[in-house]
Design a protein around this motif. Structure first.
Motif, PDB file in Angstrom:
ATOM      1  N   ARG A 140      70.517 109.997 -29.531  1.00 42.22           N
ATOM      2  CA  ARG A 140      71.223 108.658 -29.597  1.00 42.22           C
ATOM      3  C   ARG A 140      70.673 107.999 -28.107  1.00 42.22           C
ATOM      4  N   GLU A 141      70.613 106.706 -28.337  1.00 41.43           N
ATOM      5  CA  GLU A 141      70.310 105.876 -27.151  1.00 41.43           C
ATOM      6  C   GLU A 141      71.465 105.430 -26.519  1.00 41.43           C
ATOM      7  N   HIS A 142      72.502 105.540 -27.055  1.00 45.76           N
ATOM      8  CA  HIS A 142      73.726 104.980 -26.514  1.00 45.76           C
ATOM      9  C   HIS A 142      74.966 106.093 -26.502  1.00 45.76           C
ATOM     10  N   PRO A 143      75.785 106.145 -25.677  1.00 43.28           N
ATOM     11  CA  PRO A 143      76.891 107.073 -25.844  1.00 43.28           C
ATOM     12  C   PRO A 143      77.780 106.482 -26.752  1.00 43.28           C
ATOM     13  N   PHE A 144      78.682 107.327 -27.541  1.00 39.55           N
ATOM     14  CA  PHE A 144      79.827 106.669 -28.413  1.00 39.55           C
ATOM     15  C   PHE A 144      80.425 105.685 -27.511  1.00 39.55           C
ATOM     16  N   HIS A 145      81.000 104.737 -28.391  1.00 38.14           N
ATOM     17  CA  HIS A 145      82.045 103.585 -27.840  1.00 38.14           C
ATOM     18  C   HIS A 145      83.156 104.323 -27.401  1.00 38.14           C
ATOM     19  N   THR A 146      83.494 105.165 -27.820  1.00 40.65           N
ATOM     20  CA  THR A 146      85.051 105.846 -27.291  1.00 40.65           C
ATOM     21  C   THR A 146      84.653 106.640 -26.077  1.00 40.65           C
ATOM     22  N   VAL A 147      83.537 107.176 -26.056  1.00 42.62           N
ATOM     23  CA  VAL A 147      82.996 107.771 -24.629  1.00 42.62           C
ATOM     24  C   VAL A 147      82.951 106.676 -23.493  1.00 42.62           C
ATOM     25  N   ARG A 148      82.378 105.503 -23.805  1.00 45.82           N
ATOM     26  CA  ARG A 148      82.184 104.745 -22.958  1.00 45.82           C
ATOM     27  C   ARG A 148      83.490 103.872 -22.421  1.00 45.82           C
ATOM     28  N   ALA A 149      84.389 103.703 -23.394  1.00 46.07           N
ATOM     29  CA  ALA A 149      85.599 103.131 -23.095  1.00 46.07           C
ATOM     30  C   ALA A 149      86.372 103.887 -22.283  1.00 46.07           C
ATOM     31  N   GLY A 150      86.254 105.278 -22.504  1.00 48.03           N
ATOM     32  CA  GLY A 150      87.321 106.446 -21.832  1.00 48.03           C
ATOM     33  C   GLY A 150      86.723 106.454 -20.577  1.00 48.03           C
ATOM     34  N   ALA A 151      85.381 106.561 -20.248  1.00 45.87           N
ATOM     35  CA  ALA A 151      84.676 106.500 -18.941  1.00 45.87           C
ATOM     36  C   ALA A 151      85.197 105.217 -18.132  1.00 45.87           C
ATOM     37  N   LEU A 152      84.846 104.019 -18.752  1.00 48.47           N
ATOM     38  CA  LEU A 152      85.395 102.997 -17.961  1.00 48.47           C
ATOM     39  C   LEU A 152      86.766 102.939 -17.635  1.00 48.47           C
ATOM     40  N   HIS A 153      87.703 103.347 -18.491  1.00 48.14           N
ATOM     41  CA  HIS A 153      89.076 103.127 -18.200  1.00 48.14           C
ATOM     42  C   HIS A 153      89.441 104.085 -16.959  1.00 48.14           C
ATOM     43  N   ARG A 194      80.304  99.472 -15.843  1.00 50.40           N
ATOM     44  CA  ARG A 194      81.236  99.252 -14.824  1.00 50.40           C
ATOM     45  C   ARG A 194      80.631  97.777 -14.050  1.00 50.40           C
ATOM     46  N   ALA A 195      79.456  97.352 -14.209  1.00 51.54           N
ATOM     47  CA  ALA A 195      79.156  95.887 -13.901  1.00 51.54           C
ATOM     48  C   ALA A 195      79.477  94.822 -14.862  1.00 51.54           C
ATOM     49  N   GLY A 196      79.690  95.339 -16.179  1.00 49.48           N
ATOM     50  CA  GLY A 196      80.330  94.559 -17.162  1.00 49.48           C
ATOM     51  C   GLY A 196      81.839  94.046 -16.881  1.00 49.48           C
ATOM     52  N   MET A 197      82.563  95.082 -16.346  1.00 46.99           N
ATOM     53  CA  MET A 197      84.091  94.913 -16.009  1.00 46.99           C
ATOM     54  C   MET A 197      83.988  94.180 -14.830  1.00 46.99           C
ATOM     55  N   LEU A 198      83.023  94.315 -13.863  1.00 46.05           N
ATOM     56  CA  LEU A 198      83.097  93.577 -12.507  1.00 46.05           C
ATOM     57  C   LEU A 198      82.678  92.152 -12.800  1.00 46.05           C
ATOM     58  N   GLY A 199      81.708  91.963 -13.845  1.00 43.67           N
ATOM     59  CA  GLY A 199      81.489  90.392 -14.069  1.00 43.67           C
ATOM     60  C   GLY A 199      82.572  89.837 -14.887  1.00 43.67           C
ATOM     61  N   TYR A 211      93.451 103.233 -29.260  1.00 42.54           N
ATOM     62  CA  TYR A 211      91.892 103.422 -29.011  1.00 42.54           C
ATOM     63  C   TYR A 211      91.712 104.194 -27.748  1.00 42.54           C
ATOM     64  N   LEU A 212      92.177 103.762 -26.775  1.00 40.16           N
ATOM     65  CA  LEU A 212      92.132 104.484 -25.483  1.00 40.16           C
ATOM     66  C   LEU A 212      92.710 105.768 -25.508  1.00 40.16           C
ATOM     67  N   ALA A 213      93.807 106.022 -26.371  1.00 43.76           N
ATOM     68  CA  ALA A 213      94.250 107.627 -26.633  1.00 43.76           C
ATOM     69  C   ALA A 213      93.344 108.197 -27.247  1.00 43.76           C
ATOM     70  N   GLN A 214      92.673 107.684 -28.275  1.00 47.51           N
ATOM     71  CA  GLN A 214      91.712 108.032 -29.365  1.00 47.51           C
ATOM     72  C   GLN A 214      90.561 108.710 -28.234  1.00 47.51           C
ATOM     73  N   ALA A 215      90.008 107.729 -27.511  1.00 43.66           N
ATOM     74  CA  ALA A 215      88.962 108.102 -26.478  1.00 43.66           C
ATOM     75  C   ALA A 215      89.188 109.445 -25.703  1.00 43.66           C
ATOM     76  N   SER A 216      90.554 109.425 -25.000  1.00 40.13           N
ATOM     77  CA  SER A 216      90.703 110.612 -24.248  1.00 40.13           C
ATOM     78  C   SER A 216      90.803 111.688 -25.054  1.00 40.13           C
ATOM     79  N   ASP A 217      91.332 111.621 -26.250  1.00 37.59           N
ATOM     80  CA  ASP A 217      91.194 112.724 -27.311  1.00 37.59           C
ATOM     81  C   ASP A 217      90.133 113.496 -27.686  1.00 37.59           C
ATOM     82  N   TYR A 218      88.994 112.305 -27.908  1.00 37.55           N
ATOM     83  CA  TYR A 218      87.713 112.782 -28.133  1.00 37.55           C
ATOM     84  C   TYR A 218      86.908 113.545 -26.953  1.00 37.55           C
ATOM     85  N   GLN A 219      87.006 112.860 -25.617  1.00 38.03           N
ATOM     86  CA  GLN A 219      86.722 113.444 -24.684  1.00 38.03           C
ATOM     87  C   GLN A 219      87.198 115.009 -24.260  1.00 38.03           C
TER      88      GLN A 219
END
Length: 353
Positions: free
Chosen positions: A245-258, A185-190, A219-227
């Motif tokens: 894992r130290e990081h969430p999957f990229h699809t999860v992060r993209a979906g949550a941020l979107h 979220r900070a990244g998108m605000l930045g 890709y966002l549709a893929q993220a939604s399907d995964y979640q």
């Protein structure tokens, strides 16, 4: 030019699951003692030597374009200026696309050369803002300890032998993952470029398009399907796949941020509706848990309730499989030869012609 978010507090972008997971982590018996001992064992200089290696300090004459980009991010997120110098930024030579904010008293940012090669300028801005967001939350001590645990493993830290190791490790990594959702979220605000921010995850997941094309909406549709897709067993597998894992999957992060952007929260903050430094109020833990419920429900859905049934079904499946295998083995075995007339043969009296 992005709008400067004057005096913005990190509370404005913190994910509720981040706060809830950190409070749960702090509640573990012995946690504060572990933090003090690890920080004391490595020290500020030790942690710099551990993570820097051969990295290069970015400055006005050393990668000046990246330095200028970093200054823009510091301005947009209004880095606190009252007697505080900006965190140092380093570039480390490695083809793996990654970045991190580490340190205890004086945290710093390290970004890999692979990240710079993979991402364009606006996407690099997103990554820099992510890492600055981590530092502005004031929790890099915990993040650094999580990285030490990941690098060295729990067994290499004898000072932890007095506590339940696996619960500590799982709780630490769960918080570490949710803290990434706050940093996103900070990244998108930045950057104040939502699609460029989300495109970063697409490239981190699948690389550059090269001479082909990549589709963010797909890709966002893929993220939604995964979640949201899959069965309860799928949810269990997702939890197991990410537990260490130290990081969430990229699809999860993209979906949550979107989802956060679509909720209107991002636009409200850019429009000036955010919490300012010095006006933060401590939120009751129950409020963080309540707000985190939606995130965990989307991530795990009915997994918790289904675990018992899944284990039972798995045990039944294994038992049935062994029964079937035994039956097949019996069916395939040749029938025993009938014994000769008279007494059955014994080792002392072997059968003969």
């Amino acid at each position: 030019m992005a709008t400067s978010l004057t005096q913005i507090s990190s509370v404005s972008w913190e994910h509720p699951a981040d706060r809830a997971a950190l409070r749960a982590l702090r509640a573990l018996p012995g946690f504060d003692d572990v933090v003090r001992k690890i920080a004391g064992a490595f020290g500020e200089r030790g942690i710099r030597n551990l993570f820097l290696g051969d990295a290069v300090l970015v400055g006005p004459t050393q990668r000046p374009a990246l330095y200028a980009l970093y200054q823009e991010v510091l301005h947009t997120l209004d880095w606190p200026r009252a007697g505080q110098s900006a965190p140092q930024l380093y570039v480390a030579q490695t083809p793996i696309a990654n970045a991190g904010a580490v340190g205890f008293d004086q945290p710093f940012i390290v970004i890999s050369s692979g990240t710079l090669e993979l991402l364009d300028r606006d996407e690099q801005r997103f990554v820099l803002a992510q890492q600055l967001g981590h530092i502005m939350t004031g929790r890099t001590t915990y993040r650094t300890i999580a990285l030490i645990v990941l690098f060295f493993g729990m067994s290499a830290l004898p000072l932890l032998a007095s506590i339940a190791l696996l619960p500590f490790q799982l709780a630490l990594l769960e918080w570490y993952r949710t803290s990434e959702l706050s940093a996103d979220r900070a990244g998108m605000l930045g950057t104040q470029d939502p699609r460029g921010s989300l495109m970063t995850f697409l490239k981190l997941a699948g690389g550059k398009p090269q001479d082909d094309a990549i589709d963010l909406d797909a890709y966002l549709a893929q993220a939604s399907d995964y979640q949201m897709g899959g069965s309860a067993w799928d949810s269990v597998l997702k939890a197991l796949n990410t537990a260490l894992r130290e990081h969430p999957f990229h699809t999860v992060r993209a979906g949550a941020l979107h989802h956060w952007q679509q909720s209107g929260a991002y636009a409200a903050i850019v429009g000036g509706a955010y919490i300012k430094r010095g006006s933060e109020a401590e939120r009751p833990f129950r409020d963080d848990l309540r707000d985190a419920t939606d995130y965990y429900r989307d991530m795990a859905k009915e997994a918790t309730d289904a675990v018992g049934g899944v284990i039972t079904r798995a045990a039944d499946a294994f038992r049935d499989a062994f029964k079937a295998a035994a039956s097949m083995s019996d069916a395939a075995a040749p029938p025993p030869e009938p014994p000769p007339s008279g007494e059955p043969p014994t080792p002392e009296s072997p059968a003969g012609p």
